[in-house]
Design a protein around this motif. Structure first.
Motif, PDB file in Angstrom:
ATOM      1  N   TYR A 146     -47.427   7.105  12.436  1.00 56.07           N
ATOM      2  CA  TYR A 146     -48.256   8.307  12.442  1.00 56.07           C
ATOM      3  C   TYR A 146     -49.589   8.051  11.750  1.00 56.07           C
ATOM      4  O   TYR A 146     -49.621   7.384  10.706  1.00 56.07           O
TER       5      TYR A 146
ATOM      6  N   HIS B  73     -44.330  10.120  17.782  1.00 49.39           N
ATOM      7  CA  HIS B  73     -43.052  10.838  17.763  1.00 49.39           C
ATOM      8  C   HIS B  73     -42.364  10.668  19.110  1.00 49.39           C
ATOM      9  O   HIS B  73     -43.009  10.602  20.152  1.00 49.39           O
TER      10      HIS B  73
ATOM     11  N   SER C  31     -39.527   9.907  10.503  1.00 48.40           N
ATOM     12  CA  SER C  31     -40.258  10.318   9.302  1.00 48.40           C
ATOM     13  C   SER C  31     -39.286  10.740   8.220  1.00 48.40           C
ATOM     14  O   SER C  31     -39.526  10.536   7.041  1.00 48.40           O
TER      15      SER C  31
ATOM     16  N   PRO D 191     -48.024  14.259  19.013  1.00 47.65           N
ATOM     17  CA  PRO D 191     -48.186  12.908  18.457  1.00 47.65           C
ATOM     18  C   PRO D 191     -47.337  11.900  19.225  1.00 47.65           C
ATOM     19  O   PRO D 191     -46.123  12.072  19.339  1.00 47.65           O
TER      20      PRO D 191
ATOM     21  N   PRO E  42     -44.270  14.778  10.096  1.00 45.35           N
ATOM     22  CA  PRO E  42     -45.340  14.845  11.102  1.00 45.35           C
ATOM     23  C   PRO E  42     -44.966  15.668  12.336  1.00 45.35           C
ATOM     24  O   PRO E  42     -45.844  16.134  13.048  1.00 45.35           O
ATOM     25  N   SER E  43     -43.661  15.854  12.585  1.00 43.70           N
ATOM     26  CA  SER E  43     -43.251  16.709  13.699  1.00 43.70           C
ATOM     27  C   SER E  43     -42.997  18.140  13.227  1.00 43.70           C
ATOM     28  O   SER E  43     -42.375  18.933  13.915  1.00 43.70           O
TER      29      SER E  43
END
Length: 629
Positions: free
Chosen positions: A105, A251, A208, A248, A602-603
């Protein structure tokens, strides 16, 4: 054997092979659209296109460039970049070179990025720009295997005095190098693609995670070939679709979408800038897109806030239309379940027609006016928000999967979708529910294991191929799955009652339009409490109409009127809960929860332990000397 089974079982060994087949079949058809940002203040972005043939020319040049750098089969090439056209081209280039993409990421800090690069053994890093390059330079001494860094956007990038010779090059230089290599070895990429086997590593995605170091999930080429064929077999996407891709690509949810596109051959418009979504939708006019629940929640709250700002009459119309929308969606889905047709009572249909003219049509236009369906994944969507959009003509098909299952294990089936469920398993995927309610999966989409962590792999992957997902779920008689919570997130109060915090949190998101994030707490306590983060723009808009205009966000948060406002919504929430589930106390957080502070992955999943650690003083405050009434 059915046509669907034949399609899936006769899949090619790699996505690289799928890509060459797609290019051969439709070389002149449009493959991608991407923005070229206009200079600041000089108008909208200019969108450009690539045909499949033009895409292949760049992909093969990148692949050949990597071969020239010495990339061998399964060698890891890391991608540290936001979602953009070059990410897709580079990923395909890595696969066509027989390498394996390690995804990182762009929000990852230098320490964790270095850990992923070292743990994966990445030999090449493709970095987005100078800021991402700096992360590799900062930790270069601990990355002896990293032989080269390729920079996509070379603005401000300069060689450092201590850079080893040939260590740094731009993507343009890599492509030029690849073009020259192909002149000398015209069949090199074709031969490398032909040598790829189905069990060969294609992607290493680091979860993550909500606790501890990220784990590298090993996904071979066969996972993606299966996903491509299985997604196509659902019939949810066609060659005439236009997808808007902003998720992203580091992901797994974003990554799997490209496999389906290659198989079907539709157009994808790609732009990872989240702040451009609202601006881009009317330009791209997608027929389908994938998203995470947070985006739909923000759109819903934004529409409600705009209606409220328009005055009491306008807000009353919105509230009425929202109620009609939910009623219409529930009736339509129930009737389809019984009869196979979408129909509603005449009186409800008449109300819906009026509400459509006043509210829903404007909402659909904001999504570009052509959106046939939106796929939601990564976390659970509030059913009430799902019903609202459904009744408004924006059909949100929830799906489910994990990084460990290549993302798309379940998806709602088109017209037969059921809000509140994640649909049915993809063709070829098996599911069963364990005695303790845990969802178990088996099929061609399941990972090989965690990179270098055999003990961790054994914890989740049974010898007979069943993956323990860690999610608790319920399966209907006709195969629809409903996820109720994460197994590790279930709360057991000191009174011995089990509570699913996610279920309560999702309910609250549908009730409170000022909410941004909420965390329910209660493990080993005798009652439940909540940490609540409000949406700053929505709250400040409300403040201006309630005698708090001109005050700072922190001042508005501290105002008794704000506390009273939120208490009203908590009371509404509690009215629909069992006594032991109710929220007895809450605290308003001084800021929103976000990725930058380490509160969310990040998700956009909650990192519960991290949030509880940071705001421990507020939690202690709620329980200090308190007794359940």
């Amino acid at each position: 054997m059915s046509d669907t089974q034949t399609l899936i079982e006769n899949r090619p060994p790699s996505v690289a092979t799928l890509f060459t087949e797609r290019v051969a079949a439709t070389p002149d058809a449009e493959a991608f659209r991407y923005p070229v940002p206009a200079p600041t203040g000089q108008g909208p972005d200019d969108w450009k296109s690539l045909s499949w043939g033009e895409t292949a020319a760049r992909v093969y040049a990148i692949a050949a460039g990597l071969l020239d750098l010495g990339v061998a089969a399964e060698d890891r090439v890391a991608l540290l970049s936001a979602t953009r056209i070059e990410w897709l081209l580079a990923d395909l280039g890595v696969m066509c070179a027989g390498g394996a993409t390690t995804t990182v990421y762009p929000s990852t800090n230098a320490e964790e990025a270095a850990y992923i690069l070292a743990d994966s053994g990445s030999r090449v890093l493709i970095a987005e720009d100078a800021s991402q390059l700096a992360k590799a330079r900062e930790r270069r001494e601990g990355l002896p295997e990293l032989g080269h860094v390729v920079v996509i956007d070379a603005t401000g990038v300069e060689p450092a005095a201590d850079d080893p010779e040939g260590w740094l090059l731009t993507l343009a230089e890599l492509e030029a190098r690849g073009a020259a290599y192909l002149k000398q070895n015209p069949e090199a990429v074709k031969k490398r693609i032909g040598a790829i086997t189905s069990d060969q590593l294609a992607t290493l995605i680091y979860t993550s995670g909500t606790t501890g170091r990220p784990k590298g999930v090993r996904l071979p080429h066969d996972n993606w070939s299966y996903m491509a064929k299985a997604i196509a077999a659902t019939g949810l996407i066609t060659k005439d679709d236009v997808q808007y891709l902003w998720l992203p690509l580091a992901h797994v949810f974003g990554k799997v979408l490209t496999s389906g596109q290659i198989e079907v051959g539709h157009v994808t418009a790609v732009d990872g800038r989240i702040d451009k979504i609202i601006e881009n939708l009317p330009v791209v006019q997608p027929t389908y897109m994938a998203s995470v629940p947070r985006i739909f929640e923000k759109v819903y709250n934004g529409v409600a806030a705009k209606a409220r700002a328009g005055g009491p009459a306008k807000y009353k119309i919105f509230q009425w239309a929202a109620g009609v929308s939910r009623e219409y969606a529930k009736a339509a889905q129930d009737n389809f379940r019984r009869t196979g047709r979408v129909s509603v009572p005449f009186a409800l249909g008449a109300k819906h027609k009026v509400a459509d003219a006043l509210v829903y049509s404007k909402l659909r236009e904001a999504f570009g006016g052509r959106l046939r369906a939106a796929v939601s994944g990564s976390a659970a969507l509030s059913p009430e928000i799902g019903y609202f959009f459904s009744g408004a003509g924006i059909h949100i098909l929830e799906g489910y999967g994990l990084t460990e299952s290549s993302a798309a294990s379940f998806v709602n089936p088109g017209e037969a979708y059921r809000t509140g469920t994640v649909g049915k398993p993809l063709p070829g995927t098996e599911v069963r529910i364990a005695d303790d309610g845990e969802v178990l999966l088996r099929g061609p989409g399941i990972m090989q294991g965690y990179h270098g962590l055999p003990e961790k792999t054994e914890e989740v992957l049974e010898a007979d191929g069943w993956l323990r997902t860690g999610d608790i779920g319920e399966l209907s008689a006709d195969g629809y799955l409903r996820i109720t919570d994460r197994k590790k997130d279930l709360i057991k109060t000191s009174n011995g009652k089990y509570i699913a915090p996610t279920e309560t949190e999702i309910r609250f998101k549908a009730i409170c339009p000022f909410l941004s994030n909420v965390l329910v707490i209660g493990a080993d306590r005798n009652f439940c409490t909540a940490l609540i983060a409000l949406d700053e723009p929505t709250l400040l808009s409300w403040a201006g109409d309630h005698g708090l205009g001109g005050r700072s966000y922190s001042e508005v948060l501290a105002a008794p009127a704000t506390r009273e406002l939120v208490q009203g919504y908590v009371d509404r929430l509690n009215a629909g809960l069992q006594r032991w589930q109710t929220i007895k106390q809450f605290r308003l957080l001084p800021r929103d929860l976000d990725v930058e502070h380490g509160d969310l992955t990040p998700s956009l999943k909650l990192k519960r332990p991290a949030v509880e650690r940071e705001f421990k003083h507020l939690i202690d405050e709620m329980y200090e000397g308190a007794r359940e009434s």
